[in-house]
Enzyme design. Structure first.
Site, PDB file in Angstrom:
ATOM      1  N   ASP A   1       0.804  -1.228   0.000  1.00 42.07           N
ATOM      2  CA  ASP A   1       0.000   0.000   0.000  1.00 42.07           C
ATOM      3  C   ASP A   1       0.829   1.266   0.000  1.00 42.07           C
ATOM      4  O   ASP A   1       0.329   2.344  -0.328  1.00 42.07           O
ATOM      5  CB  ASP A   1      -0.863   0.034   1.275  1.00 42.07           C
ATOM      6  CG  ASP A   1      -2.091  -0.836   1.152  1.00 42.07           C
ATOM      7  OD1 ASP A   1      -2.610  -0.952   0.047  1.00 42.07           O
ATOM      8  OD2 ASP A   1      -2.514  -1.382   2.183  1.00 42.07           O
TER       9      ASP A   1
HETATM   10  C1  GLC Z   1      -1.809  -4.366   4.956  1.00 45.20           C
HETATM   11  C2  GLC Z   1      -3.009  -4.262   4.062  1.00 45.20           C
HETATM   12  C3  GLC Z   1      -2.821  -5.086   2.809  1.00 45.20           C
HETATM   13  C4  GLC Z   1      -1.525  -4.726   2.143  1.00 45.20           C
HETATM   14  C5  GLC Z   1      -0.353  -4.852   3.106  1.00 45.20           C
HETATM   15  C6  GLC Z   1       0.949  -4.377   2.519  1.00 45.20           C
HETATM   16  O1  GLC Z   1      -1.726  -5.659   5.460  1.00 45.20           O
HETATM   17  O2  GLC Z   1      -4.177  -4.708   4.717  1.00 45.20           O
HETATM   18  O3  GLC Z   1      -3.889  -4.889   1.937  1.00 45.20           O
HETATM   19  O4  GLC Z   1      -1.341  -5.571   1.047  1.00 45.20           O
HETATM   20  O5  GLC Z   1      -0.618  -4.076   4.257  1.00 45.20           O
HETATM   21  O6  GLC Z   1       0.970  -3.008   2.315  1.00 45.20           O
END
Ligand code: GLC
Length: 958
Positions: free
Chosen positions: A635
Site C-alpha cells: 500500500d
Molecule cells: C496491509 C493491508 C494489505 C496490504 C499490506 C501491505 O496488510 O491490509 O492490503 O497488502 O498491508 O501493504
C-alpha cells in the site's frame, strides 16, 4: 576499549554464563531474555533484555567471529576486528545491577572445536530463542533442532499452549499488550481480551456497535464486559477477570479457545470463572446475543456472602456518532428496566440493546455517572464501593447496563449466573430470547453446539507432523485466525477501530485462500460480494463495507491527484476464484451474473474475470509492465505522482500467476483457445519481466514514474525487495535458476532470525530533525518513507510477505529452507514475550526489523493476510496437500530431518487419510491409494459412493 575486561569462558560455559547472569542479576532466570544470532559477515549479535526493580533494560552487543586457525573460533568485540559497530545500553534510570551487567557482558569468548553450529549450541545456555546463519542454509536447519532442544510447548512467560484442549492458556493478566480472542462467526461478535476488555457489535462494528471501545486508552482494551465481586461482610471488592479493579488474584488463568474465552481466578476463598461466547448462529439472526457465564465457588471453610455487579458500557449503534457527536448521540439514547431486563435505544429507530441475567437481580443501574460517579473510575465505581446500586434509569447521557445480585455460598457450594447481552431491530423478540438463555441447560447446549461447529470447521484438515508447534498452529490457531480474517478482514481489531476502514478487497480475496476448504459457501459469498465491486473497465474498489456492500478507494482518496486504483486488487479476485474452483469443482460460480459498480447490466463471473485481465493488459507502462496505480500489494509503494507512468514488476508476477491459473481452468473446461490465450499472456509478461527487471542477482521491484528502477543494486535505499524474489518462483517465470538465485539473494540480504525484511535498506526519512528529513525519498516513494527504518513496509519483517518465500522455497524443492522460513515467523515458538508484545498464538502483520530499536516487536496481530497465506504455505506447499481440478495433489517438500507426517483432509466430501513416509533422500515420490500404486502426485477423484481413501506416500528413494 573493552580489552582489559575480557572474560574467557571455556567450551562448557553455557551454565557458567547463566550462573554469571544470575549472580550479577538475581532473578535473571525469571525475567531475563537473551538472544543471539549470526549476521552476515560472521557477526554475532547478543541481546539481553531484563526487568529489574521496575527498570527495563536492554544490552545489545555485536561480536565478530574469527577463525583463529586450528578450528578455534574467537568471538571478539567488533573494535578488535577493526569494524566499529553499535553497542548500546538502554535504561530509564541508573541501576547498579545494570552497570555490573554492562561491564561484565562486554566480551564473551567461546572456544570450540567444530563449526559455527557449536557456537550456536553454546548460546542455548543463554536462553537463545532463535539463531540463523546467513551463510549456510543446511547448517541453519540442522541447528534449529539444537536451538529448541526441549519440548516446544513448555511454559513460556505469560502462558502456554495446552496440547490437550488446544487452548492458549494465559497465566498472568498483565500481558505485554492485551491478548485477545474473537467471539462470534461473522454475525454478532466481538473482541475479548485476557482480562475481559473488548467490545461487541452485530455484523458491522461501525453501523451496529453494541458496546463501547475507548480508542487508545490505557490499557488498550477499555472498557469491557466487567464483573465486580463484593464481600458483603468486609466491603472488599475485586474483579474475577483482574480488570478493572486490578486487585491481585491468588490464582488467575485465561483460556482462549476457538470461539470462546474463559477467565478464571481465585481470591478470598472465592473461585470464579467467566465463560464468554456467542451461540453459533447463521450470519444473520434477528435477535443475536452473547453470553457471559459466571460460575462462583466458595473454596473457604466459612459461608460467603457476596454481591455481584456487572458492567456493560453501551454504544450508540452508529459508532462514529458515538465518538464524534457526543451532544446529539448522548441526548437521544435512553434506557428502561423491566423484569430484570435493561433495554437501551433511541426513539426514531427500532434498534435495541438489551441485557439480562439468569438469576433475578435486586439492583441495577443504567446511567454511567450514577454507577461510577463523575470523578471516579471503573476500578472503584461508587455503587460498588458503597454497596448501593443507584437504580438509575438513564434518560440521556452515557448508558450502561449493570445488574446487582446477592448470593450466599456455603463452603464448597457453587452457583452460576448467566448474563445475556444482545441487540435487535425487533424489540418484541427480546423477552423470549432472554427467557431462553435464562435456562442454564440452554446455555450449555449452545456452548456444546459452538464446540461442534468449530469441530466441524477445524476437522477439514488436521495434521500430525514431528513439529508440535506446527501441529498446534495448523490444527487450531492458524485456522482460527484465518476464520477471524474471513469475517472481519482488516475491519476491526485493537489496531483497526471498526470505524473507517471496512474490509479490504485484496485482503478479503486472500482471506478465502486459507478458509475455502473449511467453509466454501462463505468463500463463495465473499467472492460474489467482491466481484460486485468491479467497474466495467476491470478494476475494483479497494475496500468494502460488508453490511451495505458500499465500496471505496481506500486511502487513495487522501491523494486525489494520484491514481485512484490499485494495480493488484482485481487480480487477487481471479486468484481467489480459481482457488475456490479447485477446492469445490463448483463451476456454476463462473456463470453467476453480477452487476458492476458503474453499470447495472449483469454479466457472468467469467466476463468479470475477462474484464479484470483486460484492465491489466491495457494499463501497461513504458517497459511493458503493469502500471502500479496508487500502489500494488504494498500500500505504501506510491511511486506514481499522477503521471500514470510508474510500473510494478511484482504486479507483473501476480499477473503471470493468475494467467497460469486461468489457463489451467480453461484446460479443465475444454476452452482450448482461451487456454492458449492466457498461456501467451503469461509468456509475454514473463519474458518482459525477465528482460527488464533482472538485476544480475535478483529482480527489481518497480519503476518509478521517471522510469528509474526500484530495488536494484547501487541504490542507497531500497536496493533489494523481498516480494519479487519470492514471486519469481510463484509466477513461474521460466528461469528457474534465476528464481533460485533471487530467493538466495533475499535470504542473504534480507533474512533475520525472526523472518525476512520486506526490503533493504530502509529509508531514513522519519526523523523530525529538519536537517535530516529525507525529502527526496519522501517525494519519490510516498508512504514507505514515512515509517521509521525497520518498521512496517519500510524494511520491517512483514510476515505476510514472508509466507511467499516459504511457497517459493517449496516450489523450488528447497524443503529445509521452506521450513526454516516457516519456523522463523511462527509466533508460538517465541519465548521473548515482552519483546514480541502481541499474542503468541496468532500471527501479526509485521515485526520491527533489526534496524529498529524495538527489533522483534510485533504489531497488527490477528487481522493480516499472513494468516491465510502461511496456512496455505504450510499445508499446500511444505506438506504439499493441494487441491487441483483433477483431484487432491500430494507433493510434500518437507525438511530433510523429518521421517514423514500424517494428515487428514476432507476434499469434495471425501476424507483422505494421508501417511507420508520418507524412504530416502530427495523429493521423488510414489503414491499408493487404498493399497494400489497410482502414477503421478494426484489422487484421482474417487467415485461418488466413496467416503474415504487411504493414501500412502513414499518420499525419496528410487
Ligand atoms: C496491509 C493491508 C494489505 C496490504 C499490506 C501491505 O496488510 O491490509 O492490503 O497488502 O498491508 O501493504
Amino acid at each position: 576499549m573493552f580489552r582489559d575486561e575480557v572474560e574467557v569462558w571455556s567450551p562448557k560455559d553455557s551454565e557458567k554464563i547463566t550462573g554469571f547472569l544470575r549472580r550479577v542479576s538475581p532473578g535473571f532466570a525469571e525475567n531475563a531474555q537473551a538472544r543471539a544470532w549470526v549476521e552476515p559477515g560472521d557477526r554475532i549479535l547478543l541481546q539481553i533484555a531484563f526487568v529489574k526493580e521496575g527498570v527495563a533494560a536492554r544490552v545489545l552487543e555485536t561480536f565478530v567471529v574469527k577463525d583463529d586457525g586450528g578450528n578455534i573460533i574467537r568471538v571478539e568485540p567488533p573494535e578488535a576486528a577493526g569494524k566499529p559497530e553499535e553497542s548500546r545500553l538502554e535504561s530509564d534510570s541508573p541501576n547498579p545491577c545494570l552497570k555490573t551487567l554492562e561491564d561484565r557482558l562486554r566480551i564473551l569468548n567461546w572456544h570450540h572445536s567444530n563449526s559455527l553450529a557449536a557456537v550456536a549450541k553454546r548460546l542455548v545456555g543463554l536462553e537463545v530463542f532463535s539463531i540463523l546463519p546467513s551463510q549456510e542454509v543446511d547448517w541453519a536447519s540442522s541447528v534449529f533442532n539444537q536451538v529448541f532442544p526441549e519440548s516446544p510447548l513448555t511454559l513460556r512467560p505469560y502462558g502456554y499452549f495446552d496440547k490437550e484442549t488446544g487452548e492458549y492458556v494465559i497465566t498472568r493478566p498483565d500481558t505485554p499488550t492485551p491478548w485477545i480472542n474473537y467471539l462470534g462467526q461473522g454475525g454478532y461478535g466481538g473482541i475479548i481480551s485476557n482480562t475481559a476488555g473488548g467490545f461487541s457489535f452485530d455484523r458491522d462494528p461501525r453501523n451496529r456497535r453494541v458496546t463501547r471501545y475507548r480508542y487508545n486508552a490505557i490499557p488498550l482494551d477499555q472498557p469491557g464486559h466487567y464483573i465486580y465481586l463484593r464481600d458483603e461482610e468486609t466491603g472488599e471488592f475485586w474483579s474475577p477477570t483482574w480488570q478493572p479493579v486490578k486487585k491481585s488474584l491468588e490464582w488467575y488463568e485465561c483460556r482462549h479457545g476457538a470461539g470462546y474465552t474463559r477467565i478464571s481466578s481465585r481470591r478470598n476463598g472465592v473461585e470464579a470463572s467467566v465463560l464468554f461466547f456467542v451461540p453459533p448462529n447463521p450470519p444473520y439472526v434477528e435477535c443475536p446475543v452473547e453470553l457471559h457465564v459466571l460460575r462462583l465457588k466458595n473454596t473457604s471453610a466459612s459461608v460467603k456472602s457476596l454481591s455481584i455487579w456487572s458492567y456493560e458500557e453501551l454504544s450508540y449503534w452508529d459508532a462514529i456518532v458515538d465518538t464524534t457527536n457526543l451532544d446529539w448521540g448522548q441526548q437521544i439514547v435512553s434506557s428502561s428496566y423491566r423484569n430484570g431486563v435493561i433495554v437501551t435505544g433511541v426513539q426514531f429507530r427500532p434498534t435495541r440493546t438489551f441485557f439480562a441475567s439468569s438469576l433475578a437481580p435486586d439492583g441495577y443501574d443504567t446511567s454511567r455517572e450514577v454507577f461510577v460517579g463523575s470523578y471516579d473510575d471503573l476500578s472503584r465505581p461508587q455503587a460498588v464501593v458503597s454497596g448501593k446500586p443507584g437504580y438509575s434509569i438513564a434518560s440521556r447521557g452515557n448508558n450502561i447496563a449493570s445488574l446487582r445480585h446477592f448470593l450466599e455460598l456455603k463452603p464448597g457450594e457453587e452457583k452460576t449466573i448467566v448474563y445475556v447481552l444482545g441487540v435487535t431491530d425487533k424489540p418484541s423478540l427480546i423477552p423470549e430470547t432472554v427467557e431462553h438463555y435464562r435456562v442454564v441447560e440452554n446455555v450449555e447446549k449452545a456452548f456444546q453446539e459452538l464446540g461442534e461447529n468449530w469441530g466441524e470447521y477445524l476437522g477439514k484438515l488436521t495434521v500430525e507432523t514431528p513439529d508440535e508447534e506446527m501441529n498446534a498452529m495448523i490444527n487450531l490457531w492458524n485456522a482460527v485466525q484465518c476464520r477471524a480474517n474471513l469475517y472481519w478482514s482488516r475491519f476491526v481489531s485493537l489496531y483497526d477501530t471498526g470505524l473507517g476502514r471496512g474490509m479490504g478487497t485484496r485482503d478479503s480475496a486472500q482471506d478465502t485462500l486459507g478458509t475455502v476448504h473449511n467453509d466454501p459457501q462463505h468463500a463463495r459469498r465473499v467472492l460474489k460480494m467482491l466481484w460486485k465491486l468491479q467497474f466495467k473497465d476491470g478494476h475494483t474498489w479497494h475496500q468494502v463495507f460488508p453490511l451495505t456492500g458500499e465500496g471505496g478507494p481506500g486511502h487513495a482518496a487522501e491523494s486525489p491527484e494520484k491514481p485512484q486504483w490499485f494495480s493488484d486488487d482485481h487480480l487477487w479476485l481471479i486468484l481467489a476464484t480459481c482457488s475456490y474452483l479447485r477446492e469445490t469443482g463448483d463451476f456454476t460460480l463462473l456463470d453467476e451474473k453480477l452487476p458492476y459498480q458503474d453499470s447495472d447490466v449483469e454479466e457472468t463471473v467469467s466476463e468479470h474475470v475477462e474484464r479484470a485481465v483486460g484492465f491489466t493488459c491495457r494499463k501497461r507502462g513504458f517497459h511493458g509492465l503493469p502500471l502500479i496505480g496508487f500502489a500494488d500489494w504494498d500500500d505504501t509503494m506510491n511511486l506514481d505522482h499522477g503521471s500514470e507512468k510508474a510500473e510494478s514488476v511484482w504486479t507483473g508476477m501476480l499477473f503471470c500467476r493468475v494467467m497460469l491459473d486461468l489457463a489451467e481452468l480453461c484446460k479443465k473446461l475444454g476452452r482450448v483457445e482461451k487456454m492458449m490465450e492466457f498461456e501467451k499472456l503469461h509468456r509475454e509478461m514473463a519474458e518482459t519481466i525477465n528482460r527488464v527487471s533482472w538485476d544480475g542477482e535478483w529482480y527489481a521491484r518497480a519503476y518509478d514514474d521517471e522510469g528509474r528502477p526500484v530495488g536494484v543494486k547501487g541504490e542507497k535505499y531500497h536496493w533489494i525487495s523481498l516480494i519479487p524474489q519470492a514471486w519469481s518462483a510463484i509466477a513461474e517465470l521460466g528461469e528457474e535458476e534465476r528464481s533460485r538465485k533471487a530467493l538466495e539473494s533475499a535470504r542473504r540480504f534480507l533474512n533475520t532470525p525472526l523472518g525476512l525484511r520486506l526490503m533493504r535498506d530502509p529509508f531514513n526519512s522519519s526523523k523530525t530533525d529538519e536537517d535530516s528529513v529525507d525529502v527526496e525519498s519522501l517525494r519519490r516513494f510516498g508512504g514507505t518513507a514515512t515509517y521509521p527504518p525497520g518498521l512496517k513496509e519500510n524494511g520491517g519483517i512483514f510476515n505476510h510477505a514472508n509466507t511467499w518465500a516459504i511457497v517459493a522455497a517449496a516450489k523450488l524443492g528447497l524443503g529445509d529452507l521452506a521450513y526454516q522460513f516457516y519456523r522463523q515467523i511462527m509466533p508460538l515458538r517465541r519465548r521473548d514475550m515482552d519483546a514480541l508484545k502481541t499474542e503468541p498464538y496468532v500471527y501479526s502483520q509485521n515485526l520491527a526489523a533489526p534496524e529498529h530499536p524495538e527489533y522483534g516487536c510485533a504489531r497488527n496481530s490477528w487481522l493480516t493476510g499472513t494468516a491465510s497465506w502461511v496456512y496455505v504455505a504450510a499445508t499446500q506447499w511444505i506438506l504439499g496437500i493441494r487441491p487441483t481440478f483433477e483431484g487432491l495433489k500430494i507433493s510434500p517438500c518437507i525438511p530433510g530431518s523429518w521421517s514423514g507426517f500424517n494428515a487428514r483432509r476432507v476434499f469434495r466430501g471425501v476424507t483422505y487419510n494421508i501417511f507420508v513416509k520418507r524412504v530416502g533422500k530427495g523429493s521423488k515420490l510414489s503414491l499408493k491409494v487404498n493399497g494400489k500404486n497410482v502414477p503421478g502426485e494426484v489422487v484421482p477423484l474417487p467415485t461418488e459412493d466413496v467416503a474415504s481413501v487411504e493414501v500412502e506416500v513414499a518420499l525419496g528413494g528410487q
